[in-house]
Enzyme design. Structure first.
Site, PDB file in Angstrom:
ATOM      1  N   ASP A 283      25.249  25.166 -13.905  1.00 20.64           N
ATOM      2  CA  ASP A 283      26.305  24.794 -14.832  1.00 20.64           C
ATOM      3  C   ASP A 283      26.624  23.311 -14.598  1.00 20.64           C
ATOM      4  O   ASP A 283      26.180  22.703 -13.624  1.00 20.64           O
ATOM      5  CB  ASP A 283      27.543  25.691 -14.697  1.00 20.64           C
ATOM      6  CG  ASP A 283      28.367  25.672 -15.988  1.00 20.64           C
ATOM      7  OD1 ASP A 283      28.101  24.814 -16.860  1.00 20.64           O
ATOM      8  OD2 ASP A 283      29.282  26.494 -16.140  1.00 20.64           O
TER       9      ASP A 283
HETATM   10  C1  BGC Z   1      30.417  25.294 -19.157  1.00 25.51           C
HETATM   11  C2  BGC Z   1      29.164  25.918 -19.717  1.00 25.51           C
HETATM   12  C3  BGC Z   1      28.565  25.014 -20.755  1.00 25.51           C
HETATM   13  C4  BGC Z   1      28.299  23.677 -20.118  1.00 25.51           C
HETATM   14  C5  BGC Z   1      27.620  22.685 -21.044  1.00 25.51           C
HETATM   15  C6  BGC Z   1      30.200  23.873 -18.711  1.00 25.51           C
HETATM   16  O1  BGC Z   1      31.383  23.238 -18.386  1.00 25.51           O
HETATM   17  O2  BGC Z   1      30.897  26.082 -18.091  1.00 25.51           O
HETATM   18  O3  BGC Z   1      29.449  27.189 -20.237  1.00 25.51           O
HETATM   19  O4  BGC Z   1      27.409  25.585 -21.276  1.00 25.51           O
HETATM   20  O5  BGC Z   1      29.521  23.129 -19.682  1.00 25.51           O
HETATM   21  O6  BGC Z   1      28.467  22.235 -22.024  1.00 25.51           O
END
Ligand code: BGC
Length: 739
Positions: A283
């Site tokens: 993530d």
């Molecule tokens: C979130 C994810 C997301 C990623 C990219 C993160 O902060 O937890 O779910 O896909 O950002 O935007």
């Protein structure tokens, strides 16, 4: 007969060998690329940047990104979209020595250009085909706009409505969540990667992120093996079984170990026991977040932990880019670990067909055509209608007569457009979203409408009340549109108080005091607490955030042109103190058996235990009767399937759809079992007076539970079977023995 059999055998062997030949080809092609790659270039494939600035005005960040792309140091970018921009950036990637195409990724969570209901809302439809259909449209639009990969579906089980991210998932139940996970993966990806109307899906956030302590985002998770395997992992397994191309790990720790550095989750379970062949992206920044967690000393150690634990691609930590080469050269990380990660990523690029045509998904003509496909709004309307849950309908005040004379629209969300899109809007034109005001006026053409905001969502004053009261007094019925704004749920939007913000409850009381009938339409990204309104409103329609067609869908329900069929995918608490609250809880040694006798029972002295609205609950304009439960046998032997059937009848005056739900309870086991567990459901449309026999099957897997050191097991004993239209309204009961 024999001949036919051997023909089938030859044909299927032929098929199998051609499949493996095809697979071999990709493997061989991956190998041939790998052989050409320097260690640096391999590391480049594992690096993912957010590319928001890369097509923008000149800046240091832009130059930095462009330089890395040209040097083959970027395997993927998120947040670059549209044919023009993706083509431009792909062309730069192709200037690199090996010309390895870039993967473009984006959070296409509930629509790309067309905005569908937020995922939690859609889950309230329990309509698997509809859910698959919206994911497919989202994919078709994104794929026509240069995107190869979405970071969806989020399949985290969520039992805590304080957590803002409940809006992104399928709610609290593992079975429903697993069925929906599968539907979304198939919707996004289609049957095979590489088709230009599909994109790679990503099961996230692996794992147990939905259990973040106290509902606070990014918080730790501590849980038993049994809970992890039984409640939180099955939707991920369902996504993997449906062929999901990628996984994303999560921000939380699991029993003290950050998910990103967790080899038990990623290596032992995902890539080990489940044999998962896709790749895992971290993530955002979660590799470097191992530092503030106090798990890694520095970025170098974080990179080592993450790659060894099975995190293949690094989103925005630059840990691999900065540290992996030296870690490998110094012998601190085995190159085979990195090779495996690179291989997994290249494999997907080949499957998508990017090595054959890096611009395959960036076609201007297709983009123009797909982005304006009028049929998508019909799919959006159907999804929005199905997502609405009718919570209350006193004296059948709904549906409103179309001949209704004077309708007052009151409340801060009457004209909401942007709010109805919810969180995670990536390309939409939110000005096109149909507000309740617009939807109602279009539907009730003959009525006289009046409008007063009364209060804004976060107002602290009551100055607008008088005007709203006058508006109400001059109407025959009041429709109040209340709730949260779009930015109160989603990532990083945890709330400790999930009642209606601002002065909305007070406004409701003031309007109710006029004596006019009050229909409340509630918009939110989570279950809210609203006991006073639940007690006093004449009708309540839970409308979540419904996307483009929200206002039309709400008007369809209020007018009766659509008979509501949604059922809650999460329990609605009476107050925050009950959280976490979910229907599949345990009984305790001191259960409350009579509500007026709670002394020394597992109870609160200031609130009932049960939720205000239960999981699986939702009303219709018609009524349904359940009868004739038949269990095929009185007992089954371990490994056998128990078949059962019952009759569902529409006993009301209009056509309607019911979500019939099958629950079981394993009465006695070597681990205490929940009071109820959903094991199947059927959404059935019946005309007035019509009956239908519904069949369910309890397979051995549905009777099993997870026990540490043993895995999934079934134990002999009595199973209770419960069928009804809500977890708290069981209409048919029976039991059978497992021998
Ligand atoms: C979130 C994810 C997301 C990623 C990219 C993160 O902060 O937890 O779910 O896909 O950002 O935007």
């Amino acid at each position: 007969m024999k001949k036919i059999n051997s023909l089938i055998l030859i044909l299927s062997l032929g098929l199998a060998s051609s499949v493996s030949a095809q697979k071999k080809t990709i493997d061989q092609r991956v190998d041939s690329v790998m052989k050409l790659m320097t260690l640096k270039e391999k590391v480049g494939q594992l690096n993912q940047y957010s590319g928001r600035e890369v097509t923008g005005p000149s800046s240091d960040r832009k130059n930095y990104l462009l330089n890395d792309i040209k040097n083959g140091m970027v395997g993927s970018m998120l947040n670059v979209k549209g044919v023009k921009d993706t083509r431009e950036i792909q062309a730069i990637a192709l200037q690199s020595r090996l010309k390895i195409p870039m993967l473009f990724s984006l959070d296409v969570i509930h629509g790309y250009k067309t905005v569908f209901p937020i995922p939690l809302a859609e889950s309230a439809s329990w309509d698997i085909d509809a859910i698959r259909a919206t994911a497919h449209v989202a994919a078709a639009e994104a794929a026509a706009s240069g995107i190869h990969w979405t970071f969806a579906p989020m399949v985290d089980i969520a039992r805590d409505p304080r957590w803002g991210r409940v809006m992104e998932g399928a709610g609290e139940d593992t079975y429903l969540g697993s069925v929906i996970a599968r539907a979304r993966v198939l919707g996004f990806q289609g049957n095979k990667l590489g088709a230009v109307d599909g994109i790679m899906a990503c099961a996230k956030h692996f794992a147990a992120y939905g259990a973040s302590m106290a509902g606070r985002d990014y918080n730790p998770v501590d849980m038993s093996e049994q809970q992890l395997h039984e409640i939180y992992l099955p939707p991920f397994k369902a996504a993997a079984d449906a062929g999901v191309a990628t996984f994303m790990n999560s921000f939380n720790t699991l029993n003290g170990i950050p998910a990103t550095g967790n080899s038990y989750l990623q290596r032992d379970i995902l890539k080990g026991a489940w044999g998962y062949k896709g790749f895992v992206v971290s993530d955002w920044g979660s590799i470097k977040e191992m530092l503030p967690w106090g798990f890694a000393t520095d970025l170098n150690e974080a990179a080592k932990f993450a790659i060894e634990a099975g995190s293949d691609m690094d989103m925005e930590s630059e840990a691999y880019k900065k540290e992996l080469e030296s870690l490998i050269k110094s012998g601190n990380v085995n190159v085979k670990v990195a090779d495996d990660a690179v291989r997994r990523i290249l494999y997907k690029k080949f499957e998508l067909g990017l090595f054959d045509d890096p611009y395959k998904f960036s076609d201007e003509k297709r983009e123009a055509k797909v982005m304006n496909d009028p049929s998508y709004q019909k799919i959006a309307l159907a999804a929005a209608q199905k997502s609405i849950v009718l919570l209350k309908n006193k004296a059948n005040i709904l549906p409103l007569q179309k001949s209704m004379q004077r309708i007052a629209l009151i409340g801060p969300l009457v004209n909401a457009k942007r709010d109805q899109a919810g969180s995670w809007v990536v390309y939409a034109d939110t000005a096109n979203i149909v507000s309740v005001n617009e939807g109602m006026r279009a539907k009730f053409g003959n009525a006289q409408f009046s409008y007063s905001e009364g209060t804004s969502i976060t107002d602290t004053s009551t100055v607008g009340f008088n005007m709203a009261i006058t508006t109400a007094k001059n109407a025959d019925v009041v429709v109040m549109v209340l709730g949260e704004n779009w930015d109160m749920s989603g990532e990083s939007k945890s709330r400790t108080d999930i009642s209606l913000p601002g002065k909305q409850e007070e406004l409701f009381n003031a309007i109710k005091a006029t004596g006019k009938p009050v229909v409340v339409v509630m918009m939110a990204g989570r279950p809210l607490v609203f006991n006073n309104i639940a007690d006093k409103a004449d009708a309540i329609v839970y409308a979540w955030f419904l996307g483009d067609q929200g206002g039309n869908a709400i008007a369809d329900v209020l007018s009766g042109d659509y008979n509501p069929s949604g059922k809650l995918p999460m329990s609605f608490p009476r107050n925050v103190g009950q959280i976490p609250i979910f229907y599949n809880h345990y009984n305790t040694g001191r259960p409350v058996t009579k509500s007026n006798d709670i002394r020394y029972k597992s109870a609160y002295i200031d609130s009932p235990n049960d939720p205000r609205f239960a999981f699986g609950y939702g009303l219709s304009y018609t009524s349904f009767a359940y009868s004739d439960l038949k269990l095929a046998q009185a007992s089954v032997i371990k490994g056998q399937t128990m078949k059962l059937s019952f009759t569902l009848t529409n006993t009301g005056k209009v056509t309607g759809e019911e979500v019939a739900q099958l629950y079981i309870q394993d009465k006695v086991a070597s681990l205490v079992r929940p009071v109820k567990e959903l094991k199947d459901f059927a959404k059935v449309k019946l005309n007035s007076g019509e009956s239908k026999v519904i069949n369910f099957e309890l397979t051995p897997a549905k009777l099993a539970f997870y026990k540490e050191k043993f895995g999934w097991i079934t134990e002999p004993g009595i199973f209770k079977v419960m069928i009804g239209g809500s977890s708290d309204e069981i209409k048919l009961e029976g039991d059978f023995k497992l021998r």
